[in-house]
Design a protein around this motif. Structure first.
Motif, PDB file in Angstrom:
ATOM      1  N   VAL A 272       0.860  -1.183   0.000  1.00  0.00           N
ATOM      2  CA  VAL A 272       0.000   0.000   0.000  1.00  0.00           C
ATOM      3  C   VAL A 272       0.895   1.231   0.000  1.00  0.00           C
ATOM      4  N   ASP A 273       0.780   2.034  -1.048  1.00  0.00           N
ATOM      5  CA  ASP A 273       1.579   3.255  -1.154  1.00  0.00           C
ATOM      6  C   ASP A 273       0.753   4.448  -0.697  1.00  0.00           C
ATOM      7  N   GLU A 274       1.284   5.199   0.236  1.00  0.00           N
ATOM      8  CA  GLU A 274       0.678   6.433   0.689  1.00  0.00           C
ATOM      9  C   GLU A 274       1.666   7.575   0.488  1.00  0.00           C
ATOM     10  N   THR A 275       1.162   8.796   0.488  1.00  0.00           N
ATOM     11  CA  THR A 275       2.026   9.966   0.465  1.00  0.00           C
ATOM     12  C   THR A 275       1.578  10.917   1.560  1.00  0.00           C
ATOM     13  N   GLN A 276       2.549  11.445   2.262  1.00  0.00           N
ATOM     14  CA  GLN A 276       2.279  12.395   3.336  1.00  0.00           C
ATOM     15  C   GLN A 276       3.165  13.614   3.107  1.00  0.00           C
ATOM     16  N   ASP A 277       2.545  14.734   2.770  1.00  0.00           N
ATOM     17  CA  ASP A 277       3.285  15.964   2.474  1.00  0.00           C
ATOM     18  C   ASP A 277       4.353  15.723   1.406  1.00  0.00           C
ATOM     19  N   ALA A 278       3.946  15.082   0.322  1.00  0.00           N
ATOM     20  CA  ALA A 278       4.784  14.809  -0.847  1.00  0.00           C
ATOM     21  C   ALA A 278       5.920  13.841  -0.551  1.00  0.00           C
ATOM     22  N   ALA A 397       0.055  15.193 -10.468  1.00  0.00           N
ATOM     23  CA  ALA A 397       1.391  14.675 -10.183  1.00  0.00           C
ATOM     24  C   ALA A 397       1.947  15.534  -9.060  1.00  0.00           C
ATOM     25  N   HIS A 398       3.166  15.253  -8.617  1.00  0.00           N
ATOM     26  CA  HIS A 398       3.800  16.116  -7.626  1.00  0.00           C
ATOM     27  C   HIS A 398       5.305  15.936  -7.672  1.00  0.00           C
ATOM     28  N   ASP A 399       6.010  16.977  -7.228  1.00  0.00           N
ATOM     29  CA  ASP A 399       7.457  16.906  -7.049  1.00  0.00           C
ATOM     30  C   ASP A 399       7.748  16.351  -5.669  1.00  0.00           C
ATOM     31  N   GLU A 400       8.845  15.602  -5.573  1.00  0.00           N
ATOM     32  CA  GLU A 400       9.254  15.070  -4.278  1.00  0.00           C
ATOM     33  C   GLU A 400      10.759  15.232  -4.108  1.00  0.00           C
ATOM     34  N   ASP A 401      11.251  14.769  -2.992  1.00  0.00           N
ATOM     35  CA  ASP A 401      12.675  14.838  -2.682  1.00  0.00           C
ATOM     36  C   ASP A 401      13.387  13.770  -3.514  1.00  0.00           C
ATOM     37  N   ALA A 402      13.660  14.114  -4.774  1.00  0.00           N
ATOM     38  CA  ALA A 402      14.226  13.158  -5.724  1.00  0.00           C
ATOM     39  C   ALA A 402      15.194  13.874  -6.656  1.00  0.00           C
ATOM     40  N   PHE A 403      16.192  13.152  -7.109  1.00  0.00           N
ATOM     41  CA  PHE A 403      17.210  13.720  -7.996  1.00  0.00           C
ATOM     42  C   PHE A 403      16.581  14.193  -9.311  1.00  0.00           C
ATOM     43  N   GLY A 404      16.965  15.387  -9.719  1.00  0.00           N
ATOM     44  CA  GLY A 404      16.549  15.929 -11.002  1.00  0.00           C
ATOM     45  C   GLY A 404      17.689  16.718 -11.603  1.00  0.00           C
ATOM     46  N   ILE A 405      17.911  16.546 -12.889  1.00  0.00           N
ATOM     47  CA  ILE A 405      19.014  17.250 -13.550  1.00  0.00           C
ATOM     48  C   ILE A 405      18.782  18.754 -13.548  1.00  0.00           C
ATOM     49  N   GLY A 424      -4.195  20.598  -6.564  1.00  0.00           N
ATOM     50  CA  GLY A 424      -4.352  19.748  -7.736  1.00  0.00           C
ATOM     51  C   GLY A 424      -3.251  18.722  -7.816  1.00  0.00           C
ATOM     52  N   SER A 425      -2.139  18.966  -7.094  1.00  0.00           N
ATOM     53  CA  SER A 425      -1.044  18.006  -7.062  1.00  0.00           C
ATOM     54  C   SER A 425      -1.438  16.788  -6.240  1.00  0.00           C
ATOM     55  N   THR A 426      -0.858  15.657  -6.583  1.00  0.00           N
ATOM     56  CA  THR A 426      -0.965  14.482  -5.725  1.00  0.00           C
ATOM     57  C   THR A 426       0.053  14.640  -4.590  1.00  0.00           C
ATOM     58  N   GLY A 427       0.098  13.668  -3.696  1.00  0.00           N
ATOM     59  CA  GLY A 427       1.099  13.731  -2.637  1.00  0.00           C
ATOM     60  C   GLY A 427       0.602  14.338  -1.346  1.00  0.00           C
ATOM     61  N   PHE A 428      -0.637  14.840  -1.360  1.00  0.00           N
ATOM     62  CA  PHE A 428      -1.233  15.410  -0.159  1.00  0.00           C
ATOM     63  C   PHE A 428      -2.582  14.722   0.028  1.00  0.00           C
ATOM     64  N   SER A 429      -3.570  15.401   0.505  1.00  0.00           N
ATOM     65  CA  SER A 429      -4.867  14.759   0.684  1.00  0.00           C
ATOM     66  C   SER A 429      -5.591  14.629  -0.645  1.00  0.00           C
ATOM     67  N   PHE A 430      -6.561  13.726  -0.680  1.00  0.00           N
ATOM     68  CA  PHE A 430      -7.395  13.582  -1.872  1.00  0.00           C
ATOM     69  C   PHE A 430      -8.187  14.856  -2.119  1.00  0.00           C
ATOM     70  N   GLU A 431      -8.611  15.513  -1.040  1.00  0.00           N
ATOM     71  CA  GLU A 431      -9.328  16.784  -1.165  1.00  0.00           C
ATOM     72  C   GLU A 431      -8.442  17.833  -1.830  1.00  0.00           C
ATOM     73  N   PHE A 432      -7.159  17.865  -1.473  1.00  0.00           N
ATOM     74  CA  PHE A 432      -6.214  18.826  -2.062  1.00  0.00           C
ATOM     75  C   PHE A 432      -6.069  18.562  -3.559  1.00  0.00           C
ATOM     76  N   GLN A 433      -5.984  17.293  -3.935  1.00  0.00           N
ATOM     77  CA  GLN A 433      -5.859  16.944  -5.353  1.00  0.00           C
ATOM     78  C   GLN A 433      -7.096  17.355  -6.138  1.00  0.00           C
ATOM     79  N   GLU A 434      -8.272  17.087  -5.592  1.00  0.00           N
ATOM     80  CA  GLU A 434      -9.519  17.362  -6.297  1.00  0.00           C
ATOM     81  C   GLU A 434      -9.891  18.842  -6.316  1.00  0.00           C
ATOM     82  N   SER A 435      -9.271  19.649  -5.444  1.00  0.00           N
ATOM     83  CA  SER A 435      -9.679  21.053  -5.307  1.00  0.00           C
ATOM     84  C   SER A 435      -9.434  21.868  -6.571  1.00  0.00           C
TER      85      SER A 435
END
Length: 613
Positions: A272-278, A397-405, A424-435
């Motif tokens: 089960v994959d969850e995201t909390q504050d990206a 979609a969302h940005d996270e703590d990940a390597f980027g050129i 509208g980004s993912t990575g937070f609540s479903f309400e935040f994404q749908e807003s």
């Protein structure tokens, strides 16, 4: 005014040689792992290695075509992969063998329609996929489900959804059933349907509402479908039992921000994959007891499980902003996961040391309506030239703590970089994404971006008049929006990459299987809500441009087509607005080839440096 940034060229060359991995899949027998590697050549390549980690990865497919996606054959001896050319996304399906036999073309290349999926049955001949094409080979709007008999053989229609849809049909492990989704009632929803390779029936099995999405995947025994479904406030997880024809919900908790779920082969538990504050967090769910345990703790970056290998170790992704993504073997112990070693190390790759890279800092502010917004801040090395807002696409979609050129290069050049996770980004609540749907594209999410720039200025991290914006796809649209709506003191320069300028033109010219997404986000088609499409199209506000503008486009983009650029250039010329253009003839939706990326990133750095001078 020109600023010499050539001293950063060597660092950029090193960054561009860092292999970028995605799409890792374990073979059905657990003895091999395959993935797509970008950055090793001008095209994306398919690589494979033994799951033991004792062998060097080897190249399976590497030519002048891009490998877009792939699936293992049931016998683990071959792979069906999709390939395209120059970013046009019109993939053809091919089969490549691990023993070195010559690859086989399963469908034609560059067809006049879009193919999704590509799975072989155990008979080695029945090929399952979906495509927006009819029995006569003519491109149509809806996406139908097909089975094909052998390489370039005869095709039969298994299902005829009524609406265009972006979905992959999934064959059950026992080859008895085909799972797919469709969105006939509403473009915002999706329902799960079931058929078989004979096309003897076609019926809906899971419907959580016309405007709610239900995604599904087969359990390892093929007797159930693992369902991730939307509610009004959150996502829930359940098992649809084939024998009973009903769903047993395992997790239905509004406090959990579930992103996805998967039941890997050889695993006793569901991932089960969850995201909390990206930040992603993975759990293991016991389907019998309903108990959850954290796949962790792990403090050295992100560790995200993929599946279980033949000898019992887990395969997982390991990454952070200062650790480029790699595939590792993991032992789950009482104290937490322990990395046994990496299996995706290329012998010629020179990965920068962590202290050569900039960390991603969690940066917070509130938007005009007091909604909390989060982003990732990369601080400039040395003297600061200015600040760049790097806006992600999607917007789902969302940005996270990940390597980027991009952020690493810009920071090395002397730019602060902020990646904004707007509403509208993912990575937070479903309400935040749908807003984002409350106002549609070009609404409050653009205010989130503007207030991010203002927060940086208030904090003394950015200077007024020295903030620019760039991004690809929806990030490109946001760049257009900013330069046509915000003061030069807030946004002094914009470099939209493959960004929409006229939402009506975008709707009419984009590939049909992603057109329903516009309707979902905008609350209808252009004919249903014409005023909203017009008022949210930056092309109608180019007279407001007072900052610098660089337009970047892939000439073969089927998603945000070059018509967006052609039309806006006419408006710019008529209004006497200066601008620069950078077009790549061998790119599509985004600029991906290393040689082109080098040209683009150097141009962007010079463009923003000149705008801020």
């Amino acid at each position: 005014m020109s600023i010499d940034l050539s001293q950063h060229d060597a660092f950029l060359d090193r960054l561009l040689k860092v292999p970028q991995l995605y799409g890792a899949k374990i073979s059905p027998d657990g003895n091999f792992v395959a993935w797509i590697w970008a950055g090793l050549a001008e095209t994306t390549q398919l690589w494979v290695t033994a799951s033991t980690g004792l062998e060097q990865p080897r190249l399976l497919v590497g030519d002048d075509w891009d490998c877009d996606s792939f699936r293992w054959a049931p016998d683990s001896r071959s792979i069906v992969y999709a390939r395209s050319k120059d970013g046009d996304e019109r993939v053809g399906l091919h089969q490549v063998f691990l023993d070195g036999r010559a690859p086989v073309a399963l469908t034609e290349d560059r067809p006049d329609y879009y193919i999704h999926g590509g799975a072989l049955a155990k008979d080695g001949r029945s090929l399952l996929f979906s495509a927006n094409v009819d029995e006569n080979g003519a491109e149509i709007e809806p996406t139908w489900v097909y089975v094909q008999d052998g390489p370039k053989g005869g095709r039969r229609v298994l299902a005829r959804p009524q609406r265009a849809h972006y979905g992959w049909p999934l064959l059950s492990p026992d080859d008895r059933h085909v799972l797919y989704d469709r969105n006939d009632p509403d473009p915002a929803g999706s329902q799960l349907w079931l058929t078989d390779l004979a096309g003897s029936f076609d019926r809906e099995i899971v419907n959580v509402g016309p405007d709610k999405k239900a995604d599904g995947s087969w359990t390892p025994d093929g007797k159930s479908v693992l369902v991730v479904a939307e509610t009004a406030t959150h996502r829930k997880i359940g098992l649809w039992r084939l024998a009973r024809g009903a769903v047993q919900w395992l997790i239905d908790d509004p406090t959990r921000n579930i992103a996805n779920a998967d039941w890997p082969r050889r695993a006793a538990e569901i991932v089960v994959d969850e995201t909390q504050d990206a930040r992603p967090r993975s759990y293991l769910l016991n389907p019998a007891t309903g108990t959850l345990r954290l796949f962790g703790p792990f403090t050295d970056g992100t560790l995200a499980p993929v599946g279980v290998l033949a000898e019992g170790a887990w395969l997982a992704w390991h990454y952070s902003a200062r650790v480029p993504a790699r595939l590792v073997r993991v032992a789950l112990e009482a104290s937490g996961p322990r990395i046994l070693g990496a299996i995706s190390t290329h012998p010629s790759a020179h990965i920068p040391a962590p202290d050569e890279l900039v960390a991603a800092e969690d940066f917070r502010w509130t938007s005009e309506d007091s909604l909390p917004i989060q982003g990732w801040l990369y601080r400039a090395r040395g003297d600061v030239i200015g600040t760049i807002l790097d806006i992600h696409g999607g917007p789902t979609a969302h940005d996270e703590d990940a390597f980027g050129i991009d952020p690493q290069y810009f920071a090395h050049c002397g730019f602060n970089v902020l990646q904004v996770n707007y509403r509208g980004s993912t990575g937070f609540s479903f309400e935040f994404q749908e807003s984002i749907k409350q106002q549609g594209w070009g609404g409050a999410e653009q205010i989130d971006i503007r207030t991010g720039a203002e927060a940086l200025i208030r904090a003394g991290i950015a200077q007024a008049g020295k903030v620019g914006i760039t991004g690809t796809s929806y990030g490109g649209y946001s760049s257009w929006w900013a330069i046509t709506h915000f003061s030069p003191q807030i946004i002094a320069a914009a470099a939209p990459i493959c960004g929409m300028t006229d939402l009506v033109v975008d709707y009419e010219t984009t590939r049909p299987d992603i057109r329903p997404y516009s309707e979902e986000m905008m609350g209808g088609s252009p004919s249903a809500v014409p005023e909203r499409y017009r008022e949210r199209s930056p092309i109608h506000f180019i007279e407001n441009i007072r900052g610098r503008l660089l337009i970047v486009q892939g000439a073969n983009d089927p998603n945000v087509t070059p018509q967006n650029v052609a039309d806006v250039r006419k408006r710019l010329d008529a209004a006497g607005k200066p601008y620069e253009v950078l077009v790549f003839d061998d790119e599509g939706h985004g600029i991906g080839r290393p040689a082109n990326r080098r040209v683009l990133l150097k141009r962007l750095a010079q463009f923003f440096a000149g705008a801020f001078a």
